[in-house]
Design an enzyme around this catalytic site. Structure first.
Site, PDB file in Angstrom:
ATOM      1  N   HIS A 128       8.779 -20.240 -32.490  1.00  0.00           N
ATOM      2  CA  HIS A 128       7.367 -20.592 -32.639  1.00  0.00           C
ATOM      3  C   HIS A 128       6.796 -19.944 -33.894  1.00  0.00           C
ATOM      4  O   HIS A 128       5.595 -19.718 -34.001  1.00  0.00           O
ATOM      5  CB  HIS A 128       6.557 -20.137 -31.422  1.00  0.00           C
ATOM      6  CG  HIS A 128       7.197 -20.450 -30.125  1.00  0.00           C
ATOM      7  ND1 HIS A 128       7.972 -19.547 -29.433  1.00  0.00           N
ATOM      8  CD2 HIS A 128       7.219 -21.594 -29.409  1.00  0.00           C
ATOM      9  CE1 HIS A 128       8.428 -20.132 -28.328  1.00  0.00           C
ATOM     10  NE2 HIS A 128       7.994 -21.362 -28.297  1.00  0.00           N
TER      11      HIS A 128
ATOM     12  N   HIS B 155      10.116 -28.650 -29.184  1.00  0.00           N
ATOM     13  CA  HIS B 155      11.494 -28.171 -29.363  1.00  0.00           C
ATOM     14  C   HIS B 155      12.499 -29.294 -29.076  1.00  0.00           C
ATOM     15  O   HIS B 155      13.615 -29.033 -28.654  1.00  0.00           O
ATOM     16  CB  HIS B 155      11.762 -26.991 -28.432  1.00  0.00           C
ATOM     17  CG  HIS B 155      10.846 -25.831 -28.620  1.00  0.00           C
ATOM     18  ND1 HIS B 155      10.750 -25.151 -29.803  1.00  0.00           N
ATOM     19  CD2 HIS B 155       9.972 -25.239 -27.773  1.00  0.00           C
ATOM     20  CE1 HIS B 155       9.859 -24.176 -29.670  1.00  0.00           C
ATOM     21  NE2 HIS B 155       9.370 -24.206 -28.452  1.00  0.00           N
TER      22      HIS B 155
END
Lengths: 333, 333
Positions: free
Chosen positions: A219, A57
């Site tokens: 995700h 991320h």
């Protein structure tokens, strides 16, 4: 799999080594266990703000460590929670005696591991509190969560809670301020493409050539709808309207508007999104007093974006404008 | 084509409208012709620094406009030179009476259009000089250039020449400083994937599932070699060694090391590249005194990266550390 890596199992360690070399002026890096800490931590008498979450991320987690931001960040393996010993060791390393605030996104694995780390810290007589992000309005429960997912509001929390701790608030005050941000921030995202985890080696889900997923998680968790690709303006409306309706944000309110890229979406497209998002905010009578546009909470090589709104009272604006000196956010220094 | 746009012909205009809304505190945007100017320009007695180039390389061009950076930037359509009237009007708008420095990358179309704009400016008795970037060591001549292509050094020029103009250097001094950077900066890039121009709608070239192009240009121009994908460390060596050998950079020298992402390559991979690039620099006895890691000169949604070295004498370091307040680079303010 097309990636610029060496071995998949070394991705996080080697990236941390790169961060250590690139940002030696502001951070130090522990490789056992993995964490990134402010170079000048611990700061005596200051609440230490420690975050943790999966890698993949970027610029999370390390990009927000530094003056006016996080005291430490614990990167897990890609899309995997960091382990309790990471948060335990990082928290001990940056604790300046005024307690530790844990900041993380609402995922079941992260909560379990932060729970354990906090028990260990309390055994060592270190005071610890937490602020969660759970800003994603797309779905009520999700693949990896009970309750809402924490997404891009996490970045605004890093900035604002970091500033509050820097300003000298005590642990209870920093937690209360963070909780007020949690309570008044909302997000929703979408994706045009999947993404590929290095050790998996293939896309984590499939999207057709003409499909998009609206309400997707960071995700790749399923969202609200899989739809044919629409225009930027239509997509922006599909995200902004549920975000505004959820809190709801009301006419006359000041807000921060954050358009976040998922990684592979060019900035030229994010500005097209921002244009429409600002127009929709204005139509609802919201006054955008601060903004952020860019790739600040990504999902590897996913093409897509999210929009985030946060109520911006005077305290929030003051903390937003406070100086910060981290790899990913840097101003006022 | 998976893009977050409305109509392909409106991409640049709508992105400019987004930039105008997001960065109203620091820039103003002209939509006829297209340019982005510092909000406080013209500044009387200051050399005005004006750049131009195709869109699709975000955060170029507008991301570097502001205090300590560019006075104006002229975005062409995607991968297309801006027109002479853009540079003419932008230069007139920001000219503070101390002359205008044009800063652009060496492509035949850009040179022709800057030539015309400079003739028009001289007819209006506005003094104008130019600094080109032609830092790409991959090929001597290329698809769109006579001589070397200008690539990521352009960003370091924007920062450093902007700081020199801000510091009060006159036009001849700013040009000389810029030319010294041109002379001592070198780059080379590679790609794992192609990219898609909105109005074309399909990838501009093809790369096999297991192939990469080493020495590629920022518009997908052919490089030195098409090879099977190699490890991050091997790829970094394929770029760093020719860059070091070209000038050459010599043991004991101070340098700025810049690892630039082409757009879709995750930051976690760019740090893995930085790790190896710094190691190779050290092996050659080079001292990396400043660095930059991130997506600063992109090629839409291309996966890939480039490395840039620049000799960093005291004057360069001083101008690097000077404050800047633009959308893409912001510090010291």
């Amino acid at each position: 799999m097309k990636k610029l890596i060496n071995a998949p199992e070394n991705v996080v360690r080697e990236a941390l080594e790169g961060i250590a070399l690139a940002h030696a002026d502001s951070v130090r890096v522990s490789l056992d266990p993995f964490y990134i800490a402010r170079k000048d931590a611990p700061k005596k008498g200051k609440v230490a703000v420690v975050s943790g979450g999966g890698s993949g991320h970027e610029p999370m987690q390390g990009g927000y460590v530094g003056f006016g931001g996080l005291d430490a960040a614990c990167p897990g393996h890609v899309f995997t929670s960091p382990t309790p010993d990471q948060m335990f060791e990082a928290s001990k390393a940056v604790n300046g005696g005024a307690g530790v605030l844990h900041l993380f996104a609402n995922y079941t694995g992260d909560i379990m591991n932060f729970d354990v780390s906090e028990e260990l810290l309390r055994e060592e007589k270190i005071e610890v509190a937490r602020v969660l992000s759970d800003d994603d309005v797309a779905v009520q429960n999700s693949l990896y969560t009970t309750g809402r997912r924490g997404v891009a509001l996490t970045i605004l929390l890093d900035k604002l809670v970091g500033a509050a701790a820097e300003a000298g608030m005590n642990l209870a005050q920093v937690k209360a301020f963070g909780d007020s941000i949690r309570a008044t921030g909302r997000s929703m995202g979408m994706a045009l493409t999947s993404c590929t985890i290095p050790h998996v080696g293939k896309p984590i889900f499939e999207l057709g050539d003409n499909e998009m997923e609206v309400g997707i998680g960071v995700h790749g968790e399923p969202g609200r709808q899989r739809l044919p690709i629409a225009s930027a303006d239509e997509v922006t409306e599909m995200l902004m309207e549920p975000v505004i309706a959820d809190l709801p944000y009301k006419s006359g309110e000041n807000v921060i508007l954050f358009v976040n890229g998922m990684g592979a979406t060019p900035l030229i497209e994010l500005y097209i999104i921002y244009r429409k998002a600002a127009e929709i905010a204005a139509k609802h009578g919201l006054k955008v007093v601060r903004n952020l546009v860019g790739n600040y909470f990504t999902s590897l090589d996913m093409a897509g974006m999210s929009v985030t709104l946060l109520r911006a009272d005077d305290a929030v604006v003051k903390m937003w404008d406070a100086p910060i000196n981290t790899a990913a956010l840097r101003w006022g220094i």
